[in-house]
Design a protein around this motif. Sequence first.
Motif, PDB file in Angstrom:
ATOM      1  N   ARG A 108     -52.723   5.055 -63.760  1.00  0.00           N
ATOM      2  CA  ARG A 108     -53.618   3.888 -63.756  1.00  0.00           C
ATOM      3  C   ARG A 108     -54.764   4.087 -62.752  1.00  0.00           C
ATOM      4  O   ARG A 108     -55.931   3.836 -63.058  1.00  0.00           O
ATOM      5  CB  ARG A 108     -52.801   2.638 -63.399  1.00  0.00           C
ATOM      6  CG  ARG A 108     -53.598   1.381 -63.190  1.00  0.00           C
ATOM      7  CD  ARG A 108     -54.140   0.839 -64.511  1.00  0.00           C
ATOM      8  NE  ARG A 108     -55.177  -0.146 -64.281  1.00  0.00           N
ATOM      9  CZ  ARG A 108     -55.657  -0.965 -65.223  1.00  0.00           C
ATOM     10  NH1 ARG A 108     -55.186  -0.900 -66.462  1.00  0.00           N
ATOM     11  NH2 ARG A 108     -56.602  -1.817 -64.948  1.00  0.00           N
ATOM     12  N   LEU A 109     -54.404   4.560 -61.563  1.00  0.00           N
ATOM     13  CA  LEU A 109     -55.416   4.840 -60.541  1.00  0.00           C
ATOM     14  C   LEU A 109     -56.408   5.889 -61.045  1.00  0.00           C
ATOM     15  O   LEU A 109     -57.629   5.748 -60.892  1.00  0.00           O
ATOM     16  CB  LEU A 109     -54.732   5.321 -59.257  1.00  0.00           C
ATOM     17  CG  LEU A 109     -55.645   5.806 -58.132  1.00  0.00           C
ATOM     18  CD1 LEU A 109     -56.516   4.667 -57.612  1.00  0.00           C
ATOM     19  CD2 LEU A 109     -54.817   6.403 -56.984  1.00  0.00           C
ATOM     20  N   ASP A 110     -55.896   6.943 -61.659  1.00  0.00           N
ATOM     21  CA  ASP A 110     -56.762   7.993 -62.200  1.00  0.00           C
ATOM     22  C   ASP A 110     -57.764   7.404 -63.197  1.00  0.00           C
ATOM     23  O   ASP A 110     -58.961   7.691 -63.144  1.00  0.00           O
ATOM     24  CB  ASP A 110     -55.932   9.067 -62.925  1.00  0.00           C
ATOM     25  CG  ASP A 110     -55.131   9.940 -61.960  1.00  0.00           C
ATOM     26  OD1 ASP A 110     -55.070   9.598 -60.767  1.00  0.00           O
ATOM     27  OD2 ASP A 110     -54.572  10.957 -62.415  1.00  0.00           O
ATOM     28  N   ALA A 111     -57.242   6.579 -64.098  1.00  0.00           N
ATOM     29  CA  ALA A 111     -58.106   5.982 -65.127  1.00  0.00           C
ATOM     30  C   ALA A 111     -59.193   5.127 -64.474  1.00  0.00           C
ATOM     31  O   ALA A 111     -60.365   5.188 -64.866  1.00  0.00           O
ATOM     32  CB  ALA A 111     -57.264   5.146 -66.094  1.00  0.00           C
ATOM     33  N   GLU A 112     -58.811   4.372 -63.456  1.00  0.00           N
ATOM     34  CA  GLU A 112     -59.802   3.516 -62.782  1.00  0.00           C
ATOM     35  C   GLU A 112     -60.863   4.355 -62.072  1.00  0.00           C
ATOM     36  O   GLU A 112     -62.056   4.033 -62.109  1.00  0.00           O
ATOM     37  CB  GLU A 112     -59.094   2.599 -61.770  1.00  0.00           C
ATOM     38  CG  GLU A 112     -58.293   1.504 -62.446  1.00  0.00           C
ATOM     39  CD  GLU A 112     -57.456   0.685 -61.474  1.00  0.00           C
ATOM     40  OE1 GLU A 112     -56.687  -0.161 -61.945  1.00  0.00           O
ATOM     41  OE2 GLU A 112     -57.569   0.899 -60.239  1.00  0.00           O
ATOM     42  N   LEU A 113     -60.421   5.436 -61.425  1.00  0.00           N
ATOM     43  CA  LEU A 113     -61.388   6.289 -60.714  1.00  0.00           C
ATOM     44  C   LEU A 113     -62.364   6.938 -61.704  1.00  0.00           C
ATOM     45  O   LEU A 113     -63.560   7.060 -61.425  1.00  0.00           O
ATOM     46  CB  LEU A 113     -60.650   7.363 -59.905  1.00  0.00           C
ATOM     47  CG  LEU A 113     -59.913   6.850 -58.658  1.00  0.00           C
ATOM     48  CD1 LEU A 113     -58.973   7.918 -58.106  1.00  0.00           C
ATOM     49  CD2 LEU A 113     -60.891   6.386 -57.579  1.00  0.00           C
ATOM     50  N   LEU A 114     -61.855   7.336 -62.863  1.00  0.00           N
ATOM     51  CA  LEU A 114     -62.731   7.957 -63.871  1.00  0.00           C
ATOM     52  C   LEU A 114     -63.691   6.934 -64.468  1.00  0.00           C
ATOM     53  O   LEU A 114     -64.873   7.225 -64.680  1.00  0.00           O
ATOM     54  CB  LEU A 114     -61.882   8.613 -64.967  1.00  0.00           C
ATOM     55  CG  LEU A 114     -61.041   9.818 -64.518  1.00  0.00           C
ATOM     56  CD1 LEU A 114     -60.177  10.331 -65.665  1.00  0.00           C
ATOM     57  CD2 LEU A 114     -61.920  10.940 -63.968  1.00  0.00           C
ATOM     58  N   GLU A 168     -57.047  18.857 -64.925  1.00  0.00           N
ATOM     59  CA  GLU A 168     -58.101  19.021 -63.915  1.00  0.00           C
ATOM     60  C   GLU A 168     -57.981  17.886 -62.887  1.00  0.00           C
ATOM     61  O   GLU A 168     -57.808  16.724 -63.251  1.00  0.00           O
ATOM     62  CB  GLU A 168     -59.482  18.974 -64.603  1.00  0.00           C
ATOM     63  CG  GLU A 168     -60.618  19.346 -63.667  1.00  0.00           C
ATOM     64  CD  GLU A 168     -61.955  19.488 -64.396  1.00  0.00           C
ATOM     65  OE1 GLU A 168     -61.969  19.520 -65.649  1.00  0.00           O
ATOM     66  OE2 GLU A 168     -62.975  19.558 -63.691  1.00  0.00           O
ATOM     67  N   PRO A 169     -58.023  18.219 -61.593  1.00  0.00           N
ATOM     68  CA  PRO A 169     -57.863  17.167 -60.582  1.00  0.00           C
ATOM     69  C   PRO A 169     -58.993  16.136 -60.636  1.00  0.00           C
ATOM     70  O   PRO A 169     -60.141  16.483 -60.912  1.00  0.00           O
ATOM     71  CB  PRO A 169     -57.924  17.938 -59.256  1.00  0.00           C
ATOM     72  CG  PRO A 169     -57.613  19.358 -59.593  1.00  0.00           C
ATOM     73  CD  PRO A 169     -58.129  19.566 -60.991  1.00  0.00           C
ATOM     74  N   ILE A 170     -58.646  14.893 -60.369  1.00  0.00           N
ATOM     75  CA  ILE A 170     -59.647  13.827 -60.314  1.00  0.00           C
ATOM     76  C   ILE A 170     -60.778  14.198 -59.356  1.00  0.00           C
ATOM     77  O   ILE A 170     -61.955  13.998 -59.646  1.00  0.00           O
ATOM     78  CB  ILE A 170     -58.998  12.499 -59.819  1.00  0.00           C
ATOM     79  CG1 ILE A 170     -58.006  11.980 -60.865  1.00  0.00           C
ATOM     80  CG2 ILE A 170     -60.061  11.453 -59.526  1.00  0.00           C
ATOM     81  CD1 ILE A 170     -58.632  11.386 -62.096  1.00  0.00           C
ATOM     82  N   ALA A 171     -60.419  14.762 -58.202  1.00  0.00           N
ATOM     83  CA  ALA A 171     -61.439  15.091 -57.192  1.00  0.00           C
ATOM     84  C   ALA A 171     -62.468  16.078 -57.747  1.00  0.00           C
ATOM     85  O   ALA A 171     -63.641  16.025 -57.372  1.00  0.00           O
ATOM     86  CB  ALA A 171     -60.780  15.666 -55.944  1.00  0.00           C
ATOM     87  N   HIS A 172     -62.050  16.977 -58.633  1.00  0.00           N
ATOM     88  CA  HIS A 172     -63.002  17.919 -59.226  1.00  0.00           C
ATOM     89  C   HIS A 172     -63.875  17.223 -60.264  1.00  0.00           C
ATOM     90  O   HIS A 172     -65.057  17.520 -60.392  1.00  0.00           O
ATOM     91  CB  HIS A 172     -62.270  19.094 -59.873  1.00  0.00           C
ATOM     92  CG  HIS A 172     -61.669  20.033 -58.867  1.00  0.00           C
ATOM     93  ND1 HIS A 172     -60.959  21.142 -59.227  1.00  0.00           N
ATOM     94  CD2 HIS A 172     -61.674  20.015 -57.508  1.00  0.00           C
ATOM     95  CE1 HIS A 172     -60.547  21.782 -58.137  1.00  0.00           C
ATOM     96  NE2 HIS A 172     -60.961  21.102 -57.083  1.00  0.00           N
ATOM     97  N   ILE A 173     -63.292  16.314 -61.014  1.00  0.00           N
ATOM     98  CA  ILE A 173     -64.055  15.634 -62.066  1.00  0.00           C
ATOM     99  C   ILE A 173     -65.119  14.725 -61.445  1.00  0.00           C
ATOM    100  O   ILE A 173     -66.258  14.705 -61.884  1.00  0.00           O
ATOM    101  CB  ILE A 173     -63.117  14.824 -63.000  1.00  0.00           C
ATOM    102  CG1 ILE A 173     -62.069  15.756 -63.623  1.00  0.00           C
ATOM    103  CG2 ILE A 173     -63.923  14.116 -64.077  1.00  0.00           C
ATOM    104  CD1 ILE A 173     -60.988  15.042 -64.427  1.00  0.00           C
ATOM    105  N   VAL A 174     -64.733  14.003 -60.401  1.00  0.00           N
ATOM    106  CA  VAL A 174     -65.702  13.072 -59.791  1.00  0.00           C
ATOM    107  C   VAL A 174     -66.468  13.721 -58.633  1.00  0.00           C
ATOM    108  O   VAL A 174     -67.433  13.162 -58.129  1.00  0.00           O
ATOM    109  CB  VAL A 174     -65.029  11.756 -59.332  1.00  0.00           C
ATOM    110  CG1 VAL A 174     -64.271  11.115 -60.489  1.00  0.00           C
ATOM    111  CG2 VAL A 174     -64.101  11.970 -58.142  1.00  0.00           C
TER     112      VAL A 174
END
Length: 279
Positions: free
Chosen positions: A24-30, A66-72
């Motif tokens: 859920r956190l991942d989805a919100e960050l994206l 792929e890590p969230i940190a790399h995507i954002v």
Amino acid sequence: MADAAAAALREAAQALSGISDSPRLDAELLMAHALQIERSDLLLKLPDLAVPAEFAALVERRRQSEPIAHIVGKKEFWGLDFLVTPDVLIPRPDSELLIEEAIRVSASGSPQRILDLGTGSGALLLAALHEFPDAEGWGIDASATALQIAHNNADALGLADRAGFLLLDWTQPEWTNILEPGFDLILANPPYVATRARLAKDVADYEPHQALFAGEDGLDDYEIIIPALTKLLAPNGIALLEIGFDQAKSVSQIARKSGYHIELKQDLGSNDRLLILHR
Ligand code: GLN
């Protein structure tokens, strides 16, 4: 389309539930990244938001681990935003323990000179400089691309005038000679993973192996760093070393050989995570 974004978030969280501990956190960050807003604003504005076109593609990248940190392109550490690329280890919440303890052990006097061994993104050094406004610090790393990131982070956080970065490889002989000794505080989150260890896919496939692996038992870098502390630390200086959950004994043994007193600390998950070394 009222609540379209809320529905898209639910679907994304569902799609990520197999690969992430925090779907859920991942989805919100994206979603926040796609909308170019903060996550806190996202939750407030959710009912009025349309789903941005690129959201699905971002979720798909995360679904491939792929890590969230790399995507954002960034990661929060100690309440500060750090630029992150595949050239540096992604700052971990567990490593915030080093900053917490740095503050605790400095209660009787703030450090003036700080050294961060294997600085990567600069997270430890820059968080410490943020906490100790009178200190100056140096970050060393064997990766020039990592140092570029650390430099950019120092600039972005307004700490560049107190932070110096040096390309320095501690597997080379005489590596300490270039550093002026007398550091009050030395921080290190060196590579400490055993070569055979099986890491999660998002770590193994995306993060720099140079920052993770340290030989058969994960101790190669400690065998070098700890004896060097004798030369680098000020007489009352303190070193804070991040360790693997199963390395308290082995790293303590190395530290005792160099004559240090040792204190062991656990992270929020109750794993051994930090050794505090002093004379
Ligand atoms: N904590 C990291 C991990 O578990 C390892 C970091 C390191 O080797 N310094 O992936």
